[in-house]
Enzyme design. Structure first.
Site, PDB file in Angstrom:
ATOM      1  N   ASP A 200       3.472 -13.742   1.329  1.00  0.00           N
ATOM      2  CA  ASP A 200       3.118 -12.405   1.190  1.00  0.00           C
ATOM      3  C   ASP A 200       2.229 -11.986   2.178  1.00  0.00           C
ATOM      4  O   ASP A 200       2.071 -12.807   3.148  1.00  0.00           O
ATOM      5  CB  ASP A 200       2.644 -12.377  -0.354  1.00  0.00           C
ATOM      6  CG  ASP A 200       2.862 -10.909  -0.840  1.00  0.00           C
ATOM      7  OD1 ASP A 200       2.556  -9.923  -0.083  1.00  0.00           O
ATOM      8  OD2 ASP A 200       3.527 -10.983  -2.055  1.00  0.00           O
ATOM      9  N   HIS A 270       5.777  -6.741   2.330  1.00  0.00           N
ATOM     10  CA  HIS A 270       4.774  -8.063   1.929  1.00  0.00           C
ATOM     11  C   HIS A 270       4.906  -9.159   3.054  1.00  0.00           C
ATOM     12  O   HIS A 270       5.223 -10.111   2.813  1.00  0.00           O
ATOM     13  CB  HIS A 270       5.371  -8.581   0.625  1.00  0.00           C
ATOM     14  CG  HIS A 270       4.793  -7.696  -0.595  1.00  0.00           C
ATOM     15  ND1 HIS A 270       3.799  -7.540  -0.955  1.00  0.00           N
ATOM     16  CD2 HIS A 270       5.645  -6.668  -1.365  1.00  0.00           C
ATOM     17  CE1 HIS A 270       3.596  -6.872  -1.977  1.00  0.00           C
ATOM     18  NE2 HIS A 270       4.834  -6.197  -2.104  1.00  0.00           N
ATOM     19  N   GLU A 334       8.266  -2.765  -3.171  1.00  0.00           N
ATOM     20  CA  GLU A 334       6.906  -2.290  -2.501  1.00  0.00           C
ATOM     21  C   GLU A 334       7.008  -2.395  -1.044  1.00  0.00           C
ATOM     22  O   GLU A 334       6.077  -2.619  -0.386  1.00  0.00           O
ATOM     23  CB  GLU A 334       5.834  -3.000  -2.870  1.00  0.00           C
ATOM     24  CG  GLU A 334       5.565  -2.778  -4.553  1.00  0.00           C
ATOM     25  CD  GLU A 334       4.087  -3.698  -5.094  1.00  0.00           C
ATOM     26  OE1 GLU A 334       3.749  -3.154  -6.106  1.00  0.00           O
ATOM     27  OE2 GLU A 334       4.062  -4.934  -4.610  1.00  0.00           O
TER      28      GLU A 334
HETATM   29  C1  ACM Z   1       5.999  -7.013  -8.129  1.00  0.00           C
HETATM   30  O1  ACM Z   1       5.141  -7.088  -9.073  1.00  0.00           O
HETATM   31  N1  ACM Z   1       5.771  -6.399  -6.971  1.00  0.00           N
HETATM   32  C2  ACM Z   1       7.404  -7.224  -8.146  1.00  0.00           C
END
Ligand code: ACM
Ligand code: ZN
Length: 559
Positions: A200, A270, A334
């Protein structure tokens, strides 16, 4: 023959008077978690006395069956002080393991107990393993014990084939032994998929030989934002990563417990830790830092750069070589499009692909869909399938991808209605980084955006929408809980957040929903908590009787 459900006979663990040995004699209680589908206790018949004369017989040469026997022997040794010998030969007074049960459900098992033998017969070694778990969980306490297993016939099989637990070792790094402890916890709850969130923005935590800087630079941050602060940082460097050898060891450890690991390499968002290592993979060229705070970074992989696609394929090649399971998780959540909108390369690719914003999606969302599809095709050529967070539906669903529905149930519902497979992990019910009660002051620091998610809410979650046809329902592969670790730096803290919510989850994943009963679950929970204690797990006590041995939120951070 009088057959009774065991609950009517043994409401709680019963201690018997000690006879001719100094071992304490206890009576097993099959009302475990998750509760087996059918338990018939024959109270008129003599049960099986487990003592130092008991052996484990495993005739199969299958290595998974041998490992099952070894684990059963370890479990019994831990709980009773007697570690039974394992033998391949039929012998008297034994626990006999086999895996030739005829059942369409490969994880089904039958457990029968009479005065001579306990037999556990699975429809596969995994089925046998779940019978072993039931046997182990039926022992009500630990010590120097003889255990009387009442004569019984138990038949059992899980509802869902996908019974997942996710854990994030990117926001905080957890050593190999901690990961193994969490995997063993999953096994105790009959979970069969470990979704390992391993990279991440805040850390790249897996060795990739072709890109050594990923761990050399990307696995370490100099400090970390404190709590919910927006500007205050600690002074403690944080980092760590798993070597390939360690990953193989963890994969083996999980496989021994019939758990398949699904690695997640979250992309194209990420990815800031990877960008810190290889800034040329971002739209601006950097420089970038391994992120020191939480949230959603605007800096993502550049989707207009050919070397990014080569990077993704190379990384996935090494991932596939490490993880033998059918699925790789490609993330896809995201991913802000801020940089892509301003990046000449990304815009040139949008033009070259002829992507246009329409009423369903933006051109940039379609670019992400193209990005995910390329990675999925690369994996498909290697015989692997992909899972993605529900955002991957936004620009057009990646063909063949399984949707992991986290922003509620809508993504999973839409996927299943369109004939795609889905896994339900809605944050409203199954995010274990959320607090467990409304009294936030009594809870350890937890995800700030999460509503309280008490055990009962988890327990009552139903993954299949009520109006679904059987065909649509078959596309819901199962359910999973997610534990993100922004605010969870230690194993003990993680356990506090997961337990006993994981017990509630296990009944969602395993049992026929028509038979679930929260009050009955609460009645059965203390026996499982004894096993948590035996394993020195930390756990939350909100729903336990006040007499239960406790750890509490105050200790969540201190161990
Ligand atoms: C997530 O909680 N961003 C998958
Ligand atoms: Zn770009």
């Amino acid at each position: 023959m009088k057959k009774l459900r065991i609950t009517t006979i043994f409401g709680a663990a019963m201690l018997l008077a000690t006879s001719c040995s100094n071992k304490t004699e206890v009576i097993a209680n099959y009302d475990v978690i998750p509760l087996p589908d059918k338990i018939e206790v024959d109270s008129a018949a003599q049960g099986f006395m487990f003592d130092s004369g008991t052996k484990i017989v495993v005739a199969s040469a299958d290595s998974a069956m041998t490992r099952n026997a070894e684990l059963l022997s370890e479990y019994l040794g831990q709980l009773t002080g007697t570690t039974p010998e394992i033998t391949a030969k039929e012998t008297g007074h034994a626990i006999v393991l086999s895996d030739d049960l005829a059942s369409e459900n490969k994880e089904a098992y039958e457990l029968t107990v009479n005065s001579e033998k306990i037999t556990i017969n699975g429809a596969s070694p995994a089925g046998t393993f779940y019978g072993i778990q039931t046997l182990r969980k039926s022992i009500p306490q630990t010590g120097d014990l003889k255990v009387l297993f009442p004569a019984a016939a138990i038949t059992d099989a899980p509802r869902f084939a996908y019974r997942g637990a996710h854990f994030d070792t990117a926001r905080h790094f957890f050593p190999v032994d901690s990961v193994k402890v969490l995997i063993e916890m999953m096994a105790m709850h009959n979970i069969n998929r470990f979704h390992w969130h391993i990279t991440d923005d805040q850390g790249w935590r897996i060795e990739i030989e072709k890109y050594p800087e990923l761990v050399a630079k990307g696995s370490m941050r100099p400090n970390t934002i404190i709590g919910y602060s927006t500007e205050e940082y600690d002074t403690i460097p944080h980092g760590g990563y798993y070597t390939k050898e360690q990953v193989r060891d963890i994969v083996r450890y999980a496989a021994d417990r019939h758990i398949t690991i699904i690695p997640e390499i979250d992309m194209p968002g990420h990815m800031q830790a990877a960008l810190a290592a290889y800034p040329e993979l971002g739209c601006t060229g950097g420089p970038y830092e391994v992120w020191r705070k939480w949230g959603i970074s605007d800096d993502v992989l550049c989707a207009g750069n050919d070397s990014v696609y080569a990077f993704v394929n190379d990384v996935l090649d090494e991932i596939v070589e490490l993880f033998p399971g059918e699925y790789v998780h490609l993330g896809g959540d995201e991913c802000p499009k801020t940089r892509w909108k301003e990046c000449a390369k990304c815009q040139a690719r949008i033009k070259a692909l002829g992507l246009k914003t329409d009423k369903h999606s933006t051109a940039e969302q379609k670019l992400q869909s193209d990005f995910m599809t390329r990675a999925a095709e690369h994996l498909a050529a290697k015989g692997r399938k992909v899972i993605g967070w529900d955002e991957i539906m936004e620009g057009g669903l990646t063909p063949g991808a399984v949707i992991m529905s986290w922003r509620g149930e809508e993504g999973g519902r839409a996927a299943a209605e369109a004939g795609h497979d889905a896994i339900m992990t809605p944050y409203q019910y199954l995010y274990f980084d959320f607090v467990q009660s409304a009294d936030r002051d009594a809870e350890p620091l937890a995800a700030s955006w999460g509503d309280p998610t008490p055990v009962e809410k988890v327990y009552n979650y139903e993954p299949v929408p009520a109006e679904f046809t059987p065909e649509q329902a078959a596309h819901i592969l199962g359910a999973q809980a997610n534990t993100w670790t922004e605010y969870i730096p230690t194993t003990s803290y993680a356990q506090y957040m997961m337990l006993p919510r994981m017990a509630a989850l296990s009944e969602v994943q395993w049992r026929d929903p028509a038979k679930k009963d929260y009050q009955d679950f609460l009645r059965r929970l203390p026996q499982l908590v004894n096993l948590y204690d035996a394993n020195h797990y930390n756990y939350a006590t909100h729903v336990l009787p006040s007499s239960a041995k406790t750890t509490d939120s105050a200790t969540a951070t201190s161990k």
